[in-house]
Motif scaffolding. Sequence first.
Motif, PDB file in Angstrom:
ATOM      1  N   ASN A 794      19.453  51.065  35.396  1.00  0.00           N
ATOM      2  CA  ASN A 794      18.704  49.813  35.282  1.00  0.00           C
ATOM      3  C   ASN A 794      18.924  48.983  36.544  1.00  0.00           C
ATOM      4  OD1 ASN A 794      17.870  49.990  32.343  1.00  0.00           O
ATOM      5  ND2 ASN A 794      20.089  50.173  32.155  1.00  0.00           N
ATOM      6  N   ALA A 795      17.902  48.260  36.955  1.00  0.00           N
ATOM      7  CA  ALA A 795      18.014  47.406  38.131  1.00  0.00           C
ATOM      8  C   ALA A 795      17.295  46.097  37.871  1.00  0.00           C
ATOM      9  CB  ALA A 795      17.423  48.088  39.362  1.00  0.00           C
ATOM     10  N   THR A 796      17.870  45.013  38.349  1.00  0.00           N
ATOM     11  CA  THR A 796      17.259  43.686  38.275  1.00  0.00           C
ATOM     12  C   THR A 796      16.750  43.329  39.661  1.00  0.00           C
ATOM     13  OG1 THR A 796      18.787  43.032  36.519  1.00  0.00           O
ATOM     14  CG2 THR A 796      17.632  41.276  37.684  1.00  0.00           C
ATOM     15  N   VAL A 797      15.444  43.180  39.788  1.00  0.00           N
ATOM     16  CA  VAL A 797      14.817  42.975  41.088  1.00  0.00           C
ATOM     17  C   VAL A 797      14.313  41.541  41.167  1.00  0.00           C
ATOM     18  CG1 VAL A 797      13.059  43.800  42.685  1.00  0.00           C
ATOM     19  CG2 VAL A 797      14.122  45.392  41.070  1.00  0.00           C
ATOM     20  N   PRO A 798      14.835  40.727  42.111  1.00  0.00           N
ATOM     21  CA  PRO A 798      14.363  39.337  42.237  1.00  0.00           C
ATOM     22  C   PRO A 798      12.894  39.303  42.636  1.00  0.00           C
ATOM     23  CG  PRO A 798      16.426  39.679  43.424  1.00  0.00           C
ATOM     24  CD  PRO A 798      15.912  41.028  43.054  1.00  0.00           C
ATOM     25  N   GLY A 799      12.223  38.207  42.302  1.00  0.00           N
ATOM     26  CA  GLY A 799      10.827  38.052  42.663  1.00  0.00           C
ATOM     27  C   GLY A 799      10.654  37.719  44.131  1.00  0.00           C
ATOM     28  N   GLU A 800       9.390  37.592  44.520  1.00  0.00           N
ATOM     29  CA  GLU A 800       9.073  37.265  45.913  1.00  0.00           C
ATOM     30  C   GLU A 800       9.136  35.772  46.165  1.00  0.00           C
ATOM     31  OE1 GLU A 800       5.467  38.442  48.966  1.00  0.00           O
ATOM     32  OE2 GLU A 800       4.960  37.870  46.930  1.00  0.00           O
TER      33      GLU A 800
END
Length: 826
Positions: A794-800
């Motif tokens: 699982n990965a948490t990807v910040p927004g732009e």
Amino acid sequence: MRKRETVKRLLALILTVMMVFQQTNIVTFAGEEVPVAAEPTPTMNAAEEPAAEETTAPAETPQEPEQPAQPEIQEPADTPAVEEPAEPETPAEPTEAPAENPEEQAAPTETPQEPEEQAAPTETPQEPEEPSVPTETPQEPEQTPAPEVTEEPTPAVEATPTPEETVTPTPEVSVTPTPEVTVTPTPEPKTSFSYQDGRVSITAIVPKEANLPQDAEIHADYLAPESGAYNAAVAAIEAQLSSQLKADQENVVVDYVLYDIYFWSTLQNKRIEPEEGNVRVQMTIHTLQEASAEGEIVNKDVVHLKDNGTAEIVTDYVNTNVEGEITSMGFTQGSFSVVAGTVSVKTMKAKVMPVNASVEKSTDLGKFLTGDHIYINGRPFTDNYPLINGSSYSLQLTFTEEEMLQFDDDIATFTYAFPNEFTIPDNFEKDFNISINYVDENDGVNKTAVITGNHYVIQGNTATVTFNKADPNYEILQKSGNVSFFIEAEAILKAEESTTSIKFSDDVEKTVTVTKPEHNISIVKQSGGGYNSQTGKYTYKIDITSTGTNENVVVTDTLKNNGNIFTFEETDSITVWSSATNGNLSSDQYTVNKTDTGFSIILPNMADGSKYSISYTASVDVSKLPADGTVTESDGNTAKVTTKDIPDGKEDSFVPDKIQYDIVTKSEGSVSDTVNDDHTRTVSWIITANQNKQVPIGGKKIKDTLSNIDVQKYSGEGITITYEDGKTETKTWIDLGVDIETATSWEYTIPDEHGKESVKITYSTAVNVEDKSNNTMVTNTAEVDGYDKTGTGNATVPGEVDLKFNKTRTSTQEESRTETSITHFK
């Protein structure tokens, strides 16, 4: 004249045809009633009248007979439709209309058949039989109009309801049973469970109707005293069961041993509950929770606190040691959550009562004993109590001052002689405290005084008790007139079978029934914790319980091991827990001999009700297991126990359900801090296969699958494979046949030359974060072909977008308001 007669006949024939068309249209518009279409009978006679009659006259004649027919079959609202046929100026138009209308009117022709079952409609169809007259009329002049008349009844004959009736019910009958056949119950539900950690061992027997899957496991999470979960559970239990647990009685303290017990499904990755039936659970506690108070045990129960907050008593049994600590318990229940073992203790607290100066003082504790204050094995010692000669019993005796009989606390040393029928081990001794509730003479406040360092020792069946006169609170004890305390001992019954009573003091005698010792023993072989993928070993457990006294106890454990999966190697892995000491025996208290297929162990003699738990490990070669980890009967395990009186012994076998081990793991490597030009962030992933080097990895196919494909796709050049020796190789996406724009998975087979070693594979994905201010969660999985276990990353990807909030306050004469502006930063 003949021409005129011919013209008249032609005109009559035309009128007849037109009226037939009008009546057909009337049926069409007025609605579905066959008798209405049969009304041309009077108009046929009118057709022989001179041609001076206009077409409007016959149009009116059908309206009159149509009115009585409508109340029986048609709605009165349909009558205005009759007015539409009043415009038949040319015969060409109606000749086309019947060609189309008979097909469209297939449904209307059916409806008259339904009313035919009624009495009224069956009479009306008899009138249309007279239209045979118009069919004869066109036959006189052999002209072209005759075919026009014969074409009209043709579609009416073809429009039969039979094909429609046979078609419509067919799909309804053939569809419904299909889904019921495909629904089948889960085969072979799991019915036997075990669990062990450093604190507790658990076994559970589950009925088949509980329908628990084969991947289910039982777990037990310990709730430490004074933790938030512990305090909340105790508060809920006492609010509902205070009376049953005797917690509402004076000087009673309840100890709680709390575990959150539940079933866990590995495949579903969540807790599951039995569907039906009650589960029987037995717990043996190895790491005991210290009792908070000393005193007389007045109640022992097991309480289940349901998820909805309801508390219920589910006791099968509760066993304690001499300190009042719970050593084992059993219970039966249908659902699982927090379970509490409870022990209610009446403490040795005594409210201060002034001592009467004229009372008797004594150091003979027998005088302070009453029949109500003798407990055996944690229960009141009642009359006619059954005893087995040679068996071991836990005795608890409480001594209490009375108003006219006081402890001689000036001497502060007391004695008590146990009954001759019991043998007490010499040099059994213990320290104890005495608690006293009193009212302070100076401020009138209720207080508690504790006198510590009191001591008793038992030698030759005589107990000597000493109060600690040096304690600073001893003066309060001397002023109290109702002090109470108890002593405990493990005693072996040595009595004649003719014994009918036992004297505990001059004033206290109990009737008993003494029977011959029954020599019996039971053995249970089970999992003692299962497979440990880190050590590559499986832990087994053997429970042996004695009924009556058993001597020369020998346990032999044999691994069938036809598949060479399990191997017993180390005698050092053996531990023996004893209920007699509530702890593990030292290695010099038993003898172990290794055999070709396991081991044998000679244990100390066992008293009645005592128990041994033997734990040991065996090495597991998982490379010889099927890919799903299933263990067959040929790799089972049999344990057998024999004794002096049971030379044939008792035995029990055990086969692990499955050996579950991690063949592959998946994890997030990193998430890029910057956003790429295409509004994506790069996430790196790590796949580790065969991390514990349990199987030959060569020839195994590894498959990776993307989730969240709406925002995620493969990126970079391809995958990098790193072997244990440090060698690396790269496979491009083209090598793997992967189109990174559309692919959702890739596969790679490890070369055959690699053996029992771990392999690491890395690659990256691009996650779309365009115009997003919140985090995006993405999940990927990896698997090795043929194995049940999958690795999930699982990965948490910040927004732009970062959001900045600015607040300004503006005011005018009319209003005052706060404005918030949101600034986007990329």
